[in-house]
Design an enzyme around this catalytic site. Structure first.
Site: not given
Ligand SMILES: C[S@@+](CC[C@H](N)C(=O)[O-])C[C@H]1O[C@@H](n2cnc3c(N)ncnc32)[C@H](O)[C@@H]1O
Length: 246
Positions: A84, A111, A148, A163
């Site tokens: 994230p 997490e 794509r 697009d």
């Molecule tokens: C529950 S999330 C962990 C979030 C982390 N505790 C934080 O606050 O940033 C679990 C996993 O989902 C994926 N993930 C969650 N949100 C994402 C996003 N917005 N973009 C990309 N991957 C995401 C990532 O691989 C992350 O490690």
């Protein structure tokens, strides 16, 4: 292109067997391999553990990811960690990734990750400012948007040039048969057969939509003289409409 995906849930990727991405694999333009890193975990297959220093939730351990990566044959691949806090994914990013021969995705869960996993990656990629349960849906989105754009993946009948975001503008409205659906008709210009008028109408519609919905996109867009004139006309019309409604 070759894609390797490290995930605890390979079965979640079934949608990639269908539609354009599925066809790209059938045509031999794309190979996707899934690596369930649980199979490479020491310590009775534990892939997660508690964070040092305490805190909520579990973290992905570094060992299963390192040992899985060591088994993947790769020559300078882009290694993308779904995260994230990463660089926000967009069309320009997809165009960049479509140039690569090999992409490796690491999907997180729980997490988050042991920070040392990040020494393996070239990119941290985010889908947006929200938190998903795991990286799988994010990886699928990045794969779909990227694949794509690989030459020959889209058939002759469809193209990504017009697009939204490809040209820098949002796409113009489109219509197909019937001409009249319950009193809603198609704009006359599209029925005229006049190619130049149709091109200009589409350009004006693209500019109008972009100006009204995503004016931020125009900050980075080089307007041609024709586009600058059309945009001026659109802004004047908008101002006149607002004055009339006041
Ligand atoms: C529950 S999330 C962990 C979030 C982390 N505790 C934080 O606050 O940033 C679990 C996993 O989902 C994926 N993930 C969650 N949100 C994402 C996003 N917005 N973009 C990309 N991957 C995401 C990532 O691989 C992350 O490690």
């Amino acid at each position: 292109m070759k894609i390797d995906i490290l995930t605890l849930f390979p079965e979640m990727f079934a949608p990639l067997e269908h539609s354009i991405v599925g066809k790209a694999q059938e045509k031999g333009l794309l190979e996707i391999n899934y690596h369930n890193f649980r199979q490479n975990a020491e310590k009775s297959r534990h892939v997660d553990d508690e964070p040092y220093g305490g805190g909520q939730g579990m973290l992905l351990r570094v060992q299963p990811i390192f040992d899985t990566m060591a088994k993947i044959q790769a020559d300078k691949p882009r290694v993308l960690l779904l995260e994230p806090a990463g660089r926000k994914f967009d069309q320009a990013y997809a165009e960049e990734l479509a140039q690569e021969d090999q992409l490796i995705f690491i999907c997180g869960h729980y997490e988050g990750y042991d920070e040392r996993i990040k020494t393996l990656v070239t990119d941290e990629v985010s889908l947006g400012d929200f938190v998903l349960t795991g990286g799988e849906l994010a990886a699928m989105t990045v794969v779909d948007a990227t694949v794509r754009l690989i030459p020959e993946v889209l058939g002759k009948e469809s193209s990504h040039q017009d697009d939204s975001f490809s040209s820098g503008l949002l796409e113009y409205p489109q219509y197909t048969r019937p001409y009249d659906f319950r009193g809603m008709t198609v704009p006359d210009v599209l029925m005229s057969g006049h190619h130049e008028n149709i091109r200009r109408w589409r350009l004006e519609q693209s500019l109008r939509k972009t100006w009204q919905r995503r004016p931020d996109l125009l900050d980075h867009y080089q307007l041609s003289p024709e586009e600058a004139d059309l945009l001026e006309k659109i802004k004047t019309q908008d101002r006149e409409n607002e004055e009339r409604n006041d």
